[in-house]
Design a protein around this motif. Sequence first.
Motif, PDB file in Angstrom:
ATOM      1  N   GLN B 252       0.820  -1.199   0.000  1.00 30.74           N
ATOM      2  CA  GLN B 252       0.000   0.000   0.000  1.00 30.74           C
ATOM      3  C   GLN B 252       0.861   1.259   0.000  1.00 30.74           C
ATOM      4  OE1 GLN B 252      -2.369   0.895   3.332  1.00 30.74           O
ATOM      5  NE2 GLN B 252      -3.432   2.472   2.191  1.00 30.74           N
ATOM      6  N   VAL B 253       1.863   1.271   0.873  1.00 26.57           N
ATOM      7  CA  VAL B 253       2.748   2.426   0.919  1.00 26.57           C
ATOM      8  C   VAL B 253       3.450   2.572  -0.420  1.00 26.57           C
ATOM      9  CG1 VAL B 253       4.793   3.366   2.003  1.00 26.57           C
ATOM     10  CG2 VAL B 253       3.042   2.327   3.394  1.00 26.57           C
ATOM     11  N   GLY B 254       3.850   1.441  -1.001  1.00 29.33           N
ATOM     12  CA  GLY B 254       4.523   1.475  -2.294  1.00 29.33           C
ATOM     13  C   GLY B 254       3.627   2.094  -3.351  1.00 29.33           C
ATOM     14  N   TRP B 255       2.376   1.674  -3.342  1.00 22.01           N
ATOM     15  CA  TRP B 255       1.437   2.200  -4.319  1.00 22.01           C
ATOM     16  C   TRP B 255       1.278   3.715  -4.154  1.00 22.01           C
ATOM     17  CZ3 TRP B 255      -0.556   1.244  -8.733  1.00 22.01           C
ATOM     18  CH2 TRP B 255      -1.701   1.898  -9.151  1.00 22.01           C
ATOM     19  N   ASN B 256       1.137   4.134  -2.914  1.00 15.35           N
ATOM     20  CA  ASN B 256       0.999   5.550  -2.627  1.00 15.35           C
ATOM     21  C   ASN B 256       2.225   6.315  -3.105  1.00 15.35           C
ATOM     22  OD1 ASN B 256      -0.218   7.862  -1.204  1.00 15.35           O
ATOM     23  ND2 ASN B 256       1.604   7.647   0.077  1.00 15.35           N
ATOM     24  N   THR B 257       3.408   5.736  -2.844  1.00 13.92           N
ATOM     25  CA  THR B 257       4.646   6.406  -3.216  1.00 13.92           C
ATOM     26  C   THR B 257       4.773   6.519  -4.728  1.00 13.92           C
ATOM     27  OG1 THR B 257       5.574   5.360  -1.289  1.00 13.92           O
ATOM     28  CG2 THR B 257       7.101   6.405  -2.793  1.00 13.92           C
ATOM     29  N   ILE B 258       4.412   5.421  -5.413  1.00 12.56           N
ATOM     30  CA  ILE B 258       4.544   5.442  -6.871  1.00 12.56           C
ATOM     31  C   ILE B 258       3.623   6.498  -7.471  1.00 12.56           C
ATOM     32  CG2 ILE B 258       4.049   4.122  -8.952  1.00 12.56           C
ATOM     33  CD1 ILE B 258       5.129   1.697  -7.479  1.00 12.56           C
ATOM     34  N   SER B 259       2.398   6.558  -6.978  1.00 10.37           N
ATOM     35  CA  SER B 259       1.488   7.545  -7.558  1.00 10.37           C
ATOM     36  C   SER B 259       1.959   8.958  -7.223  1.00 10.37           C
ATOM     37  CB  SER B 259       0.060   7.304  -7.076  1.00 10.37           C
ATOM     38  OG  SER B 259      -0.045   7.630  -5.730  1.00 10.37           O
ATOM     39  N   ASP B 260       2.545   9.099  -6.051  1.00 14.08           N
ATOM     40  CA  ASP B 260       3.104  10.371  -5.635  1.00 14.08           C
ATOM     41  C   ASP B 260       4.217  10.806  -6.586  1.00 14.08           C
ATOM     42  OD1 ASP B 260       3.141  12.441  -3.923  1.00 14.08           O
ATOM     43  OD2 ASP B 260       4.564  11.537  -2.524  1.00 14.08           O
ATOM     44  N   LEU B 261       5.132   9.874  -6.862  1.00 10.51           N
ATOM     45  CA  LEU B 261       6.268  10.177  -7.732  1.00 10.51           C
ATOM     46  C   LEU B 261       5.788  10.455  -9.146  1.00 10.51           C
ATOM     47  CD1 LEU B 261       8.899   7.577  -6.545  1.00 10.51           C
ATOM     48  CD2 LEU B 261       9.074  10.030  -6.404  1.00 10.51           C
ATOM     49  N   VAL B 629     -16.194  17.097  -2.035  1.00 13.82           N
ATOM     50  CA  VAL B 629     -16.697  15.739  -2.206  1.00 13.82           C
ATOM     51  C   VAL B 629     -15.624  14.866  -2.829  1.00 13.82           C
ATOM     52  CG1 VAL B 629     -18.424  14.344  -3.348  1.00 13.82           C
ATOM     53  CG2 VAL B 629     -19.036  16.570  -2.421  1.00 13.82           C
ATOM     54  N   GLU B 630     -14.975  15.423  -3.855  1.00 13.71           N
ATOM     55  CA  GLU B 630     -13.940  14.642  -4.520  1.00 13.71           C
ATOM     56  C   GLU B 630     -12.808  14.315  -3.566  1.00 13.71           C
ATOM     57  OE1 GLU B 630     -12.542  15.950  -8.287  1.00 13.71           O
ATOM     58  OE2 GLU B 630     -14.480  16.888  -8.697  1.00 13.71           O
ATOM     59  N   GLY B 631     -12.436  15.333  -2.774  1.00 13.99           N
ATOM     60  CA  GLY B 631     -11.353  15.114  -1.827  1.00 13.99           C
ATOM     61  C   GLY B 631     -11.661  13.956  -0.900  1.00 13.99           C
ATOM     62  N   ILE B 632     -12.847  13.986  -0.321  1.00 15.69           N
ATOM     63  CA  ILE B 632     -13.241  12.923   0.594  1.00 15.69           C
ATOM     64  C   ILE B 632     -13.241  11.598  -0.127  1.00 15.69           C
ATOM     65  CG2 ILE B 632     -15.169  12.010   1.909  1.00 15.69           C
ATOM     66  CD1 ILE B 632     -15.833  14.795   2.726  1.00 15.69           C
ATOM     67  N   LEU B 633     -13.726  11.631  -1.359  1.00 16.57           N
ATOM     68  CA  LEU B 633     -13.788  10.415  -2.145  1.00 16.57           C
ATOM     69  C   LEU B 633     -12.422   9.760  -2.254  1.00 16.57           C
ATOM     70  CD1 LEU B 633     -15.827   8.926  -3.924  1.00 16.57           C
ATOM     71  CD2 LEU B 633     -14.671   9.996  -5.830  1.00 16.57           C
ATOM     72  N   TRP B 634     -11.440  10.560  -2.633  1.00 11.52           N
ATOM     73  CA  TRP B 634     -10.130   9.952  -2.867  1.00 11.52           C
ATOM     74  C   TRP B 634      -9.467   9.534  -1.568  1.00 11.52           C
ATOM     75  CZ3 TRP B 634      -9.066   7.948  -7.232  1.00 11.52           C
ATOM     76  CH2 TRP B 634      -9.730   8.426  -8.368  1.00 11.52           C
ATOM     77  N   ASP B 635      -9.698  10.310  -0.527  1.00  9.21           N
ATOM     78  CA  ASP B 635      -9.143   9.904   0.761  1.00  9.21           C
ATOM     79  C   ASP B 635      -9.705   8.566   1.191  1.00  9.21           C
ATOM     80  OD1 ASP B 635      -7.753  12.168   0.777  1.00  9.21           O
ATOM     81  OD2 ASP B 635      -9.147  13.287   2.030  1.00  9.21           O
ATOM     82  N   THR B 636     -11.003   8.435   0.998  1.00  5.59           N
ATOM     83  CA  THR B 636     -11.620   7.206   1.434  1.00  5.59           C
ATOM     84  C   THR B 636     -11.124   6.049   0.603  1.00  5.59           C
ATOM     85  OG1 THR B 636     -13.505   8.609   1.735  1.00  5.59           O
ATOM     86  CG2 THR B 636     -13.798   6.312   2.226  1.00  5.59           C
ATOM     87  N   LEU B 637     -10.863   6.340  -0.664  1.00  4.40           N
ATOM     88  CA  LEU B 637     -10.320   5.299  -1.522  1.00  4.40           C
ATOM     89  C   LEU B 637      -9.033   4.759  -0.914  1.00  4.40           C
ATOM     90  CD1 LEU B 637     -10.899   3.932  -4.192  1.00  4.40           C
ATOM     91  CD2 LEU B 637      -9.277   5.483  -5.231  1.00  4.40           C
ATOM     92  N   LEU B 638      -8.231   5.683  -0.427  1.00  4.43           N
ATOM     93  CA  LEU B 638      -6.975   5.304   0.204  1.00  4.43           C
ATOM     94  C   LEU B 638      -7.229   4.349   1.367  1.00  4.43           C
ATOM     95  CD1 LEU B 638      -4.149   6.450  -0.429  1.00  4.43           C
ATOM     96  CD2 LEU B 638      -4.363   7.754   1.656  1.00  4.43           C
ATOM     97  N   ARG B 639      -8.263   4.694   2.133  1.00  2.00           N
ATOM     98  CA  ARG B 639      -8.536   3.887   3.308  1.00  2.00           C
ATOM     99  C   ARG B 639      -9.114   2.542   2.921  1.00  2.00           C
ATOM    100  NH1 ARG B 639      -8.639   5.788   7.790  1.00  2.00           N
ATOM    101  NH2 ARG B 639     -10.569   4.870   8.518  1.00  2.00           N
ATOM    102  N   LEU B 640      -9.858   2.544   1.849  1.00  2.26           N
ATOM    103  CA  LEU B 640     -10.417   1.290   1.377  1.00  2.26           C
ATOM    104  C   LEU B 640      -9.303   0.328   1.001  1.00  2.26           C
ATOM    105  CD1 LEU B 640     -13.227   0.166   0.726  1.00  2.26           C
ATOM    106  CD2 LEU B 640     -12.598   0.507  -1.641  1.00  2.26           C
ATOM    107  N   TRP B 641      -8.307   0.897   0.360  1.00  2.00           N
ATOM    108  CA  TRP B 641      -7.125   0.113   0.039  1.00  2.00           C
ATOM    109  C   TRP B 641      -6.581  -0.542   1.285  1.00  2.00           C
ATOM    110  CZ3 TRP B 641      -3.551  -1.604  -3.320  1.00  2.00           C
ATOM    111  CH2 TRP B 641      -3.805  -1.324  -4.651  1.00  2.00           C
ATOM    112  N   ALA B 642      -6.448   0.270   2.310  1.00  2.00           N
ATOM    113  CA  ALA B 642      -5.886  -0.231   3.556  1.00  2.00           C
ATOM    114  C   ALA B 642      -6.713  -1.401   4.041  1.00  2.00           C
ATOM    115  CB  ALA B 642      -5.880   0.871   4.596  1.00  2.00           C
ATOM    116  N   TRP B 643      -8.022  -1.250   3.954  1.00  2.00           N
ATOM    117  CA  TRP B 643      -8.868  -2.297   4.465  1.00  2.00           C
ATOM    118  C   TRP B 643      -8.701  -3.564   3.651  1.00  2.00           C
ATOM    119  CZ3 TRP B 643     -12.842  -5.243   2.596  1.00  2.00           C
ATOM    120  CH2 TRP B 643     -13.484  -6.025   3.567  1.00  2.00           C
TER     121      TRP B 643
END
Lengths: 726, 703
Positions: B252-261, B629-643
């Motif tokens: 998950q962290v890797g995915w986040n980092t890659i999209s960040d980069l 709304v979009e912001g919340i959406l994407w944040d939650t997506l992140l959390r869904l990943w975690a789950w």
Amino acid sequence: MLGFLKHPVVVTADINLNVVALTAMGLLSRLWQLSYPRAVVFDEVYYGQYISFYMKRIFFLDGSGPPFGHMLLALGGYLGGFDGNFLWNRIGAEYSSNVPVWSLRLLPALTGALSVPMAYQILSELGFSHCAAMGAALLMLIENALITQSRLMLLESVLIFFNLLAVLSYLKFSNSQKQRPFSPSWWFWLTLTGVACSCAVGVKYVGVFTYLLVLAVAGVHAWHLIGDRSLSNVSVLCHLLARAAALLVVPAAMYLLFFYVHLSLVYRSGPHDQIMSSAFQASLEGGLARITQGQPLEVAYGSQVTLKNVFGKPVPCWLHSHQSTYPMIYENGRGSSHQQQVTCYPFKDVNNWWIVKDPGRHQLVVSNPPRPVRHGDVVQLVHGMTTRFLNTHDVAAPLSPHSQEVSCYVDYNVSMPSQNLWRLDIVNRDSDAGVWKTILSEVRLVHVNTSAVLKLSGAHLPDWGFRQLEVVGEKLSRGYHESTVWNVEEHRYGKSQEQEEREVELHSPTQMDVHRNLSFLARFLELQWRMLTAKSDGSEHKYSSSPLDWVTLDTSIAYWLHPRTSAQIHLLGNVVIWASASLATAVYTLLFFWYLLRRRRKICDLPEDSWLRWVLAGALCAGGWAVNYVPFFLMEKTLFLYHYLPALTFQILLLPVVLQHISDHLCRTQLLRSLFSALLVAWYSCACHVFNTLRPLTYGDKSLSPSELKALRWKDSWDILIRKYQ
Amino acid sequence: MPPAVGGGPARSELRPRRGRCGPQTARVVGPDETAKPAARSRKRPGWGSRHFEAAGRWALLALVTLLSFATRFHRLDEPPHVCWDETHFGKMGSYYINRTFFFDVHPPLGKMLIGLAGYLSGYDGTFLFQKPGDKYEHHNYMGMRGFCAFLGSLLVPFAYLIVLELSNSLPAALLTAALLTFDTGCLTLSQYILLDPILMFFIMAAMLSMVKHNSCANRPFSAPWWFWLSLTGINLAGALGVKFVGLFIILQVGWNTISDLWHLFGDLSLSVVTVGKHLTARILCLIVLPLTLYTATYAVHFMVLNKSGPGDGFFSSAFQARLSGNNLHNASIPEHLAYGSVITVKNLRMAIGYLHSHRHLYPEGIGARQQQVTTYLHKDYNNLWIIKKHNTNADPLDPSLPVEFVRHGDIIRLEHKETSRNLHSHYHEAPLTRKHYQVTGYGINGTGDSNDFWRIEVVNRKFGNRIKVLRSRIRLIHLVTGCVLGSSGKVLPKWGWEQLEVTCTPYLKETLNSIWNVEDHINPKLPNISLDVLQPSFPEVLLESHMVMIRGNNGLKPKDNEFTSKPWHWPVNYQGLRFSGINDTDFRVYLLGNPVVWWLNLLSIALYLLLGSIIAVAVQRGAHLPAEVEGILWDTLLRLWAWSLASSSLARGLYVVGNLSLLLGTAYSFYLFHPLAYGMVGPLAQDPRSPMAGLRWLESWDF
């Protein structure tokens, strides 16, 4: 009105002579001397037995794949007039005259031959030049492994054909999307995509990977369609629905259809019956159906029954008891109750009969009218031959010490009272007052005193238990498990009061008449489930290999050896093609990421349309290779080189794509381009030369001398067979 | 119109950025914000209330933490006996204190920490942890339990902070904390000596530091940026070092980092060099640092465990020479094999063991009725074999004869020392692997037949070379049938004492199963050399222990007829796990998630997926949504990943923001179910007098 009459009726036909020529060459290479060798070659021995089953209409179960592939092979046998009488027991056995070898092998050969022009068409549809398309087809044509595999009664070439057909028809569909959506040809190609996908899955389960790939590409395209603001909401919805219907509903329906045809073809009972549930067996002609045909449906107090375990692993078996008792002390020093053994026995036996008794009454016969047993009733089970009661108590079971021992109670007067009351729990009941039905009801027997559940533990008892299977009372009933579920298989109403009469009765066959049938869906679900869970034994084979060996062609399979000479058929790929195809995949990946990163920095090396073409070709060809190859690393079954062939086909398609790209975009000057073309010609002649050298092993028509064979052994890991004495 | 291929994904990559680092971050960061003096001056009147708000947040955090600690430490000492897997992990903690070598399928960090906690709290490592239910009596177990409970308690404030950071909504964060606090499943897991609280702690901490790092994105290379980045790396190492499932948080962290980069790379205002710096920083902190730490835990592991113990047999001969108390430690043995040598032969495949035979015959119906040959993981006299020449039976140890070395390609006979039978094979099928040949012990006092002859070959060496102890990889090829001696790795039934099957395989493929090395070597006529030269280097040891762990993990498959819980059981809370006690007089603890919390979770995930796809389609069709709304959406997506990845108790409902009644409901359900976690005595749940009467909502819950 009638405007069409003003114009003459004109039929124009475009005949692409390239395609015609390629088809002809493909047919020639695949069909040449098709019925040679007239002997069983490698896996023909495996598929052949199923063809015989089809010919004789006998039910069978094969865990290796869905029935469509087998049915196609059997179709060849049917057209050739095969009667199914051949003993498929040995590779190399000579075919008898009643086996129509040519027509049995015809279908795989045809599909193999048609793959050649299809490669051409796919590349043209992807938007690449005719040169590249011809190149792909010509490479397919001279790939030795593909030729070998298509000339025999095997399923890989059929699978490859449907894989390619799915990709091709999807491309045709998506190209006609731009010009004429919802035209007849649009519908035709869309539906054909779904049909081809389902056929690929129907031939072998691995076809599902290509299906998923096509679905993914279709999904991405559909997503772009949603983003297309020039379309109205309604038309977007229509587009999506059409895709869903053709790519999801049609394949599912086709898949069910395969099974429907399969089950209606094989309707007689046969050697594989045992694995199926009693209900399924009863739906087949002959076998169990003959025995159970006349049975009464509802189990009543006084019924005589045999109880089969539903899980049936490691072997299907029936609840059983016999005169012998548990040994007083086991080998490991633990003690037992020394009461009569209760086991599970995999063969029909008079000792498998049990009588359902009402604890409140003494008689062991069915009253008139019969009183049916219902869910939740408390019953006793009496062993027919010994009239002892099924019992369990707080004594550790012989092999599973955490569970309770199950015995038939013997009164030793040792302050161990009998605990022989069982509550009936019908798992698949309709209502809480459901009646216990023969074959159909799946029941759990829950012990009243200890709430232990009667269970097949799966362990084999040692010699004192005659190697029968252990039956235990499971105290920790964690949810539902099939090994705790039993069903009545044979059943009759007991009539005899006296024990001796009853023994005679137990020995006599059951009869009476009630007809039962399982719905198609239930049969499909059960068959599919058993096929998926059927375990293939023997994880090692002389020619098995690991996926890592495939890319480098570090393995080969000896398919057949002539009984006298050293003519032989060997599954070997064209080394030049394999190596360059792998190289092309690597080059494609590197270039793709290079372009991707550059585009991210807004440096566009490629014009937009050629970039899109490049991406789509990669998604289908490199993607096709990956999805058909990578999953094998996770599979636990025995793997062979031929499992790689579908992946290889996609890799071969990618090769001309990369070559054309290099020539168009990376060779900057005309001189370089000419040089590159010259190099390509040299390379292709090299591949042809390799094909020609390996040809004797591909067709098996020429006997080579030992020294020639040794010279062909380019890798140490190739097991080319060399006769020592000639 | 430009094709949507290029445009679509790129825009969607940008969206989360705006949501996280735009105006919202400014509000979170609050007092630290210095970038916009003009904006600040305009907001000056709000300063006081802001301070107040920040103080309120800290107070809330303290409250949440306090509540969490209170619930986790409440009745921690009960029951005073070993519960469930404490028997494993407590035992392993004791091994660290006693410094005896053991083997486990999980990496060492978690057990090391448990051992450390026990050591610091004065536990002396003498308790045996034999089976669940053993009373602790005078042994000090509270240190270890307290350590796990401490880490378990920290989950709640972590979750609170994560949600606060992601959604910037105080009610949502509070709700999360409440849900987590009142989840009986997490509570139970945190109260015992287990690896799970430690694992969850590291996962949650990694998540928190990742989220914190994301919110520092507008100030790259600042001190907090570095701090949170390296903290993420450290926590990743921790998660992986406890259990291999920690791998998923790395993904998950890797995915986040890659999209960040990827986002940074697409930002043309940044030079390639800057992007390169970003990349290097990530590689350093998220790859190099965790790997170093992970390796370091192993270094500590091997340094601490230097005594021979129950795990020796799983490892190779060279490895065992490291352990004091093992007979290979500081041993000196002759280097080259000679005729007459007494040897033990070990299979090169890990966890197979030594070639073994004993005075028991194969049972009737299984091949020829001759003496069994097996492999055995433990050291035993029955593992000893004597190398003899194939053609003479003379005793090569006779001092009058010269020493004759065994060479690559020689034909030899292996005589079992205890029973004087020869290693033998013939055309009978092996007991379990039907396609191989059976291997037996045959002959009387060394006299057998030609089926006892084996050709000894060293892998990848020239003919005629001598054979070295420990280092030569040898194959034994049966002369008559041409098959190779190997072990299939399958367990024989009772008659074979559950040792492993030995076969002669006709397939000449080179696999580790058919390669052996000589381990012990006794020959009085030869000079001894010290084995210290053979000691493997640290990387070799590291690699080997991983191989053994992977093999051990593969071996943990349930049998057909056993009840197992399936992955789909977990999220629906299908059934729990009995930690301790069965009967109504026992002290019973039952691991079961708070059904209200868990089912609410499922509901919110389903709701999220539904809403998410609807919004995604709407956006693709060109509808305009408010940015928030979009912001919340994407944040939650992140959390869904975690789950979906960690499948632990990470994702909690976000859309039910501020629903206080829900909170009360949760608290009430906690009150209902708390006896499960804290343990109960008295009648079973079927009995109406029990505290759990009427709470058995699913039939599969067997408390």
